[in-house]
Design an enzyme around this catalytic site. Structure first.
Site, PDB file in Angstrom:
ATOM      1  N   ASP A  52       0.849  -1.193   0.000  1.00 36.21           N
ATOM      2  CA  ASP A  52       0.000   0.000   0.000  1.00 36.21           C
ATOM      3  C   ASP A  52       0.887   1.247   0.000  1.00 36.21           C
ATOM      4  O   ASP A  52       1.599   1.508   0.972  1.00 36.21           O
ATOM      5  CB  ASP A  52      -0.887  -0.048   1.260  1.00 36.21           C
ATOM      6  CG  ASP A  52      -2.069   0.893   1.169  1.00 36.21           C
ATOM      7  OD1 ASP A  52      -2.063   1.776   0.296  1.00 36.21           O
ATOM      8  OD2 ASP A  52      -2.989   0.743   1.984  1.00 36.21           O
ATOM      9  N   ASP A  71      -3.322   2.293  -5.861  1.00 36.22           N
ATOM     10  CA  ASP A  71      -2.119   2.316  -5.023  1.00 36.22           C
ATOM     11  C   ASP A  71      -2.003   1.129  -4.071  1.00 36.22           C
ATOM     12  O   ASP A  71      -1.269   1.188  -3.100  1.00 36.22           O
ATOM     13  CB  ASP A  71      -2.099   3.617  -4.205  1.00 36.22           C
ATOM     14  CG  ASP A  71      -3.318   3.754  -3.306  1.00 36.22           C
ATOM     15  OD1 ASP A  71      -4.218   2.890  -3.367  1.00 36.22           O
ATOM     16  OD2 ASP A  71      -3.364   4.725  -2.531  1.00 36.22           O
ATOM     17  N   GLU A  72      -2.698   0.039  -4.350  1.00 37.29           N
ATOM     18  CA  GLU A  72      -2.827  -1.011  -3.346  1.00 37.29           C
ATOM     19  C   GLU A  72      -3.040  -2.372  -4.014  1.00 37.29           C
ATOM     20  O   GLU A  72      -3.807  -2.478  -4.961  1.00 37.29           O
ATOM     21  CB  GLU A  72      -4.076  -0.668  -2.517  1.00 37.29           C
ATOM     22  CG  GLU A  72      -4.186  -1.301  -1.202  1.00 37.29           C
ATOM     23  CD  GLU A  72      -5.471  -0.826  -0.536  1.00 37.29           C
ATOM     24  OE1 GLU A  72      -6.000  -1.586   0.257  1.00 37.29           O
ATOM     25  OE2 GLU A  72      -5.949   0.291  -0.842  1.00 37.29           O
TER      26      GLU A  72
END
Length: 414
Positions: free
Chosen positions: A10, A100-101
């Site tokens: 993350d 983003d993860e």
DNA sequence: TCTGGGGTCCTAGGACCC
DNA sequence: TCTGGGGTCCTAGGACCC
């Protein structure tokens, strides 16, 4: 006992970190991406209580020296993709859950790259060295634990939950760290004196189900006792596509909602056509001045993806909503969503069936002609960009809180 | 200028069929 | 004829996540 081979990676305060990367003068300072609304903020800003989704004014009150920056949205996409590509260098078992993860399962590659924690550290080092971004990683035996571990690791850290220690790890953590516990569930649990995951472990399953409903109760029982059956899903089909637009405060008149709905239908329908995934259910939502919202849906007997049809169906739904709320004179948001998506290969003509057909206004063109017009627009946009052509004169009030580039970023692949 | 935009899943009730 | 049960689909609203 399963081995701890699942990683959750993350990127930290992602948009804000990118801005600080691009402009060194912003490093170490409280910044927020956005303007009217905070889309993301740096850790320096979080110290003041600034959070995502907060209004810009509220954020400024909490942190007077807060610096607002516009967004470099193309860079977010590029750097997010690049970070995820680092994960893919280790294993094809990657489940990306947002820009983003992502989860990754490294069970099959430890003989090549070392223990999961070593792999996680390598990933963090590479993302830092190659992209200049901080990323936190959690390592555990389940997705749920890995996700919690990465939250605990933040900022810029690594936390491993060794196999066999899961229950101890969970015990003292606050319940809101669990996947699926938001403000409402947290408040309900607080009422029975439960604030830590360890306390949740002691509540009988039937009692939790009574308090929270069968699905949520069962899920929290299972997760609190480290029973998480979910596997990684590397390919997931999208189930719906929608678009919405906050309008400020506008009169609930056809002159306001018709062009707005056409614009929304255009955004949704062009994405559906782009992926050859028409849908059968059209949902419209109206939010009134007091922020209460009402939705209405209709399921057609044929899937649709033509802009004009979706716009027309949505307009019928909105008219129905407004007719049922005659005292509401002001609307603050309109939304369209299409679900029950189907797969279509090759040319698909939208036929004006169902509601759209019955209530068709005189003078409207047929399904086949609409589809032809849509195809022409799609082609021009493919060559010259989205703004090149379309349903012009859509006047949404040009104080839109969120730039179009951000909308495009938020539009998921279908 | 108070309060964005994109999604997923669950629940409850009603319609309808067997 | 009356009653009940199960399954499926649909709609509306809510909670949650990024």
């Amino acid at each position: 006992m399963d081995l701890a081979t699942i990683l959750h990676a993350d990127l930290d305060a992602f948009y804000a970190s990118v801005e600080q990367l691009l402009d060194p003068s912003l490093r170490g300072r409280p910044i927020a991406v956005g303007g009217g609304v905070v889309l993301a903020c740096s850790y320096e800003a979080k110290k003041f209580g600034v959070q995502g989704a907060m209004s810009g004014r509220q954020a400024r009150e909490l942190c007077p020296e807060l610096i607002f920056v516009g967004g470099h949205f193309k860079e977010y996409q590029r750097l997010g993709d690049a970070a995820m590509a680092v994960l893919s260098d280790f294993t094809p078992l990657v489940e990306r859950i947002s820009i983003d993860e992502a989860f990754a399962d490294v069970a099959g590659c430890t003989h090549l790259f070392g223990q999961p924690a070593e792999i996680a550290e390598t990933i963090r080092r590479r993302v830092r060295a190659e992209l200049g971004l901080p990323i936190s990683v959690g390592v555990a035996s389940t997705k749920h634990l890995a996700k919690i571990a990465s939250q605990v690791a933040k900022p810029d850290g690594l936390v491993t939950v060794a196999a066999g220690t899961e229950m101890d790890f969970l015990r003292d953590l606050p319940v809101e760290l669990m996947w699926g516990v938001g403000p409402a569930t947290k408040a309900r649990l607080e009422k029975i004196g439960v604030t830590r995951i360890g306390q949740l472990q002691d509540v009988p399953g039937w009692s939790l189900q009574k308090l929270l409903g069968t699905a949520v109760g069962e899920k929290l029982s299972a997760l609190s006792q480290n029973r998480d059956p979910r596997r990684l899903e590397t390919h997931r089909r999208t189930r719906s596509a929608g678009a919405q637009s906050a309008l400020g405060r506008r009169p609930a008149t056809v002159a306001v909602y018709r062009p707005a709905l056409l614009h929304l239908a255009d955004r949704v329908a062009s994405r559906l056509r782009g992926k050859a995934r028409p849908g059968r259910t059209v949902t419209a939502r109206v939010r009134f001045a007091d922020m209460r919202s009402v939705t209405r849906a209709v399921t057609l007997d044929q899937p649709v993806s033509a802009t004009a049809i979706i716009a027309e169906v949505a307009e019928d739904l909105v008219r129905g909503i407004l007719a049922d709320h005659p005292r509401e004179r002001t609307i603050s948001l309109l939304a369209i969503s299409v679900s029950h998506l189907e797969e279509r290969f090759g040319l698909q003509l939208d036929l004006p069936l169902g509601l759209a057909d019955e209530k068709r206004r005189p003078g409207t063109v047929t399904g086949a002609r609409r589809f032809g017009a849509d195809r022409a627009i799609d082609k021009i946009r493919a060559r010259f960009g989205w703004e090149a052509v379309g349903y012009a004169a859509v006047e949404l009030g040009d104080r839109r809180a969120v730039p179009d580039a951000f909308r495009e970023l938020a539009e998921k692949e279908l």
